[in-house]
Motif scaffolding. Structure first.
Motif, PDB file in Angstrom:
ATOM      1  N   UNK A 139      -5.494  -4.685  23.457  1.00  0.00           N
ATOM      2  CA  UNK A 139      -4.934  -4.437  22.127  1.00  0.00           C
ATOM      3  C   UNK A 139      -3.993  -5.565  21.727  1.00  0.00           C
ATOM      4  N   UNK A 140      -4.135  -6.056  20.493  1.00  0.00           N
ATOM      5  CA  UNK A 140      -3.359  -7.202  20.023  1.00  0.00           C
ATOM      6  C   UNK A 140      -2.263  -6.755  19.064  1.00  0.00           C
ATOM      7  N   UNK A 141      -1.044  -7.197  19.341  1.00  0.00           N
ATOM      8  CA  UNK A 141       0.104  -6.897  18.493  1.00  0.00           C
ATOM      9  C   UNK A 141       0.522  -8.209  17.835  1.00  0.00           C
ATOM     10  N   UNK A 142       0.286  -8.307  16.539  1.00  0.00           N
ATOM     11  CA  UNK A 142       0.510  -9.552  15.802  1.00  0.00           C
ATOM     12  C   UNK A 142       1.556  -9.326  14.715  1.00  0.00           C
ATOM     13  N   UNK A 143       2.480 -10.258  14.581  1.00  0.00           N
ATOM     14  CA  UNK A 143       3.480 -10.155  13.523  1.00  0.00           C
ATOM     15  C   UNK A 143       3.091 -11.016  12.338  1.00  0.00           C
ATOM     16  N   UNK A 144       3.303 -10.474  11.146  1.00  0.00           N
ATOM     17  CA  UNK A 144       3.114 -11.250   9.936  1.00  0.00           C
ATOM     18  C   UNK A 144       4.434 -11.669   9.324  1.00  0.00           C
TER      19      UNK A 144
ATOM     20  N   UNK B 228       5.259  -9.586  20.923  1.00  0.00           N
ATOM     21  CA  UNK B 228       4.110  -9.951  20.092  1.00  0.00           C
ATOM     22  C   UNK B 228       3.156 -10.856  20.856  1.00  0.00           C
ATOM     23  N   UNK B 229       1.876 -10.690  20.580  1.00  0.00           N
ATOM     24  CA  UNK B 229       0.850 -11.554  21.171  1.00  0.00           C
ATOM     25  C   UNK B 229       0.593 -12.786  20.313  1.00  0.00           C
ATOM     26  N   UNK B 230       1.032 -12.747  19.089  1.00  0.00           N
ATOM     27  CA  UNK B 230       0.816 -13.871  18.193  1.00  0.00           C
ATOM     28  C   UNK B 230       1.327 -13.544  16.814  1.00  0.00           C
ATOM     29  N   UNK B 231       0.982 -14.418  15.867  1.00  0.00           N
ATOM     30  CA  UNK B 231       1.503 -14.271  14.513  1.00  0.00           C
ATOM     31  C   UNK B 231       0.421 -14.572  13.493  1.00  0.00           C
TER      32      UNK B 231
ATOM     33  N   UNK C   8       1.290  -6.630  11.748  1.00  0.00           N
ATOM     34  CA  UNK C   8       2.452  -5.922  11.222  1.00  0.00           C
ATOM     35  C   UNK C   8       3.212  -6.816  10.251  1.00  0.00           C
ATOM     36  N   UNK C   9       3.116  -6.483   8.976  1.00  0.00           N
ATOM     37  CA  UNK C   9       3.880  -7.174   7.941  1.00  0.00           C
ATOM     38  C   UNK C   9       4.838  -6.204   7.270  1.00  0.00           C
ATOM     39  N   UNK C  10       5.281  -5.218   8.039  1.00  0.00           N
ATOM     40  CA  UNK C  10       6.131  -4.162   7.479  1.00  0.00           C
ATOM     41  C   UNK C  10       7.574  -4.604   7.298  1.00  0.00           C
ATOM     42  N   UNK C  11       8.011  -5.588   8.090  1.00  0.00           N
ATOM     43  CA  UNK C  11       9.412  -5.948   8.079  1.00  0.00           C
ATOM     44  C   UNK C  11      10.289  -4.972   8.831  1.00  0.00           C
ATOM     45  N   UNK C  12       9.680  -3.959   9.430  1.00  0.00           N
ATOM     46  CA  UNK C  12      10.414  -2.952  10.212  1.00  0.00           C
ATOM     47  C   UNK C  12      10.401  -3.392  11.674  1.00  0.00           C
ATOM     48  N   UNK C  13      11.422  -4.149  12.058  1.00  0.00           N
ATOM     49  CA  UNK C  13      11.420  -4.741  13.392  1.00  0.00           C
ATOM     50  C   UNK C  13      11.587  -3.703  14.492  1.00  0.00           C
ATOM     51  N   UNK C  14      12.276  -2.606  14.192  1.00  0.00           N
ATOM     52  CA  UNK C  14      12.389  -1.532  15.181  1.00  0.00           C
ATOM     53  C   UNK C  14      11.050  -0.883  15.462  1.00  0.00           C
ATOM     54  N   UNK C  15      10.296  -0.628  14.415  1.00  0.00           N
ATOM     55  CA  UNK C  15       8.960  -0.058  14.573  1.00  0.00           C
ATOM     56  C   UNK C  15       8.061  -1.020  15.332  1.00  0.00           C
ATOM     57  N   UNK C  16       8.182  -2.315  15.032  1.00  0.00           N
ATOM     58  CA  UNK C  16       7.369  -3.303  15.737  1.00  0.00           C
ATOM     59  C   UNK C  16       7.685  -3.301  17.227  1.00  0.00           C
ATOM     60  N   UNK C  17       8.965  -3.194  17.562  1.00  0.00           N
ATOM     61  CA  UNK C  17       9.355  -3.185  18.975  1.00  0.00           C
ATOM     62  C   UNK C  17       8.764  -1.973  19.679  1.00  0.00           C
ATOM     63  N   UNK C  18       8.794  -0.833  19.012  1.00  0.00           N
ATOM     64  CA  UNK C  18       8.211   0.369  19.611  1.00  0.00           C
ATOM     65  C   UNK C  18       6.701   0.237  19.765  1.00  0.00           C
ATOM     66  N   UNK C  19       6.056  -0.427  18.803  1.00  0.00           N
ATOM     67  CA  UNK C  19       4.612  -0.660  18.896  1.00  0.00           C
ATOM     68  C   UNK C  19       4.300  -1.560  20.086  1.00  0.00           C
TER      69      UNK C  19
ATOM     70  N   UNK D 128       0.810  -1.222   0.000  1.00  0.00           N
ATOM     71  CA  UNK D 128       0.000   0.000   0.000  1.00  0.00           C
ATOM     72  C   UNK D 128       0.842   1.269   0.000  1.00  0.00           C
ATOM     73  N   UNK D 129       2.152   1.118   0.190  1.00  0.00           N
ATOM     74  CA  UNK D 129       3.100   2.231   0.081  1.00  0.00           C
ATOM     75  C   UNK D 129       2.915   3.305   1.155  1.00  0.00           C
ATOM     76  N   UNK D 130       2.350   2.906   2.288  1.00  0.00           N
ATOM     77  CA  UNK D 130       2.269   3.762   3.471  1.00  0.00           C
ATOM     78  C   UNK D 130       2.648   2.921   4.677  1.00  0.00           C
ATOM     79  N   UNK D 131       3.532   3.436   5.512  1.00  0.00           N
ATOM     80  CA  UNK D 131       3.920   2.755   6.743  1.00  0.00           C
ATOM     81  C   UNK D 131       3.037   3.239   7.885  1.00  0.00           C
ATOM     82  N   UNK D 132       2.483   2.291   8.652  1.00  0.00           N
ATOM     83  CA  UNK D 132       1.666   2.660   9.806  1.00  0.00           C
ATOM     84  C   UNK D 132       2.574   2.705  11.039  1.00  0.00           C
ATOM     85  N   UNK D 133       3.002   3.889  11.384  1.00  0.00           N
ATOM     86  CA  UNK D 133       3.930   4.050  12.502  1.00  0.00           C
ATOM     87  C   UNK D 133       3.208   3.927  13.839  1.00  0.00           C
TER      88      UNK D 133
END
Length: 312
Positions: free
Chosen positions: A189-194, A207-210, A168-179, A145-150
């Motif tokens: 609130x659920x934090x899920x990695x893709x 992460x709460x799950x995948x 989160x399927x961004x591949x931005x692991x630093x952003x995921x850690x901050x989230x 989608x060419x937009x990062x959800x920070x």
């Protein structure tokens, strides 16, 4: 610190959409995929995500997918449904259709094709949440989608009750850690990695799950990985993740320069499921192509190496 009880956790595979030779939804194969995933002990099902070829399906086909998955799962786990559309009104239309077909929650990306400002992305999610009486999860997939959800955008939406979670399927692991750090005070609130190759690391990061596409092929492996992480057995989690990383080599079966990354990945998943006897064909939505004989043999080699049974 608030005790966290995230609404969605565990392994929630983004369910592939099997097609028949005529290009229409292969209902019996899709039912078998659902049974395969439930048998593994997954915690939920994500219909009409990227792995489900949602961008390629007509609205009627999308509706058929939701009908089959909700009927086949029969309330055993929540069914999250993608309302992935270019703009807000279109996403709301798809979300309402999914709600009427039994969806437990809606998953939406940022708007795309149109050029979009952060303030408009914020309003996009607020408008969808207001229009549909179901939990809403944001799908962060900037490669599409060419937009990062920070986190600076997502966490206020979560705090306001707009978002129930993020895939989160961004591949931005630093952003995921901050989230994940920002979500520690958001009880449900659920934090899920893709990011299927680093689920163990993302679980360690909070992460709460995948939501791993490869879980279509080996859901049992991802459930074992998740359970090991939950009990703090990081050596077992790493061992399982390492095996799954090797299995992910199936996406490299396509001859270089002959298919998109999307077709290579989804084609490999479908081919693997066909070889395992779960779906009937490896047909892809046009303009993508199916894997050929040599590529199929390469996928079969990866399955054998990973210890996964094949149909005889």
């Amino acid at each position: 610190m608030t005790a966290r009880t995230p609404r969605y956790c565990g392994v929630i595979p983004p369910v592939i959409t099997p097609l028949g030779a005529d290009g229409e939804i292969d209902r019996p194969s899709l039912e078998r995929v659902v049974d395969h995933l439930l048998d593994a002990g997954v915690s939920g099902l994500f219909a009409l995500g990227s792995s489900g070829e949602t961008a390629y399906l007509t609205p009627a086909q999308q509706d058929e997918v939701v009908k089959v998955i909700t009927a086949a799962s029969a309330g055993q786990v929540p069914v999250l449904v993608g309302a992935i559309e270019t703009t807000t009104n279109r996403a709301i239309e798809r979300a309402r259709a999914a709600a009427g077909l039994g969806a437990a929650a809606i998953v939406a990306t940022a708007p795309f094709y149109t050029r979009t400002h952060a303030s408009e992305i914020d309003r996009h999610f607020r408008d969808i949440a207001a229009a549909v009486d179901l939990p809403l999860l944001a799908y962060d997939v900037p490669v599409c989608v060419h937009s990062k959800l920070d986190p600076e955008l997502l966490l206020p939406l979560a705090a306001d009750g707009v978002l129930a979670g993020v895939k989160d399927s961004s591949g931005d692991d630093g952003s995921f850690r901050r989230l994940a750090l920002g979500a520690t005070e958001l009880a449900e609130f659920s934090v899920l990695t893709g990011h299927e190759l680093v689920v163990d690391a993302m679980m360690l990061a909070g992460a709460d799950g995948s939501v791993p596409g490869l879980a279509n092929v080996d859901p049992h492996g991802y459930v074992r990985l998740h359970e090991a992480a939950v009990r703090g057995d990081w050596a077992a989690a790493k061992s399982e993740q390492d095996r799954l990383v090797a299995l992910f080599d199936i996406v490299r079966a396509v001859r270089p320069g002959t298919a998109s990354a999307t077709a290579a990945g989804l084609g490999a998943f479908k081919t693997a499921l066909m070889l395992r006897g779960i779906i009937t064909t490896q047909v892809m939505s046009p303009p993508m192509r199916s894997l050929d004989t040599a590529e199929t043999a390469a996928v079969a080699h990866c399955l054998d190496r990973a210890g996964l049974s094949r149909a005889r």
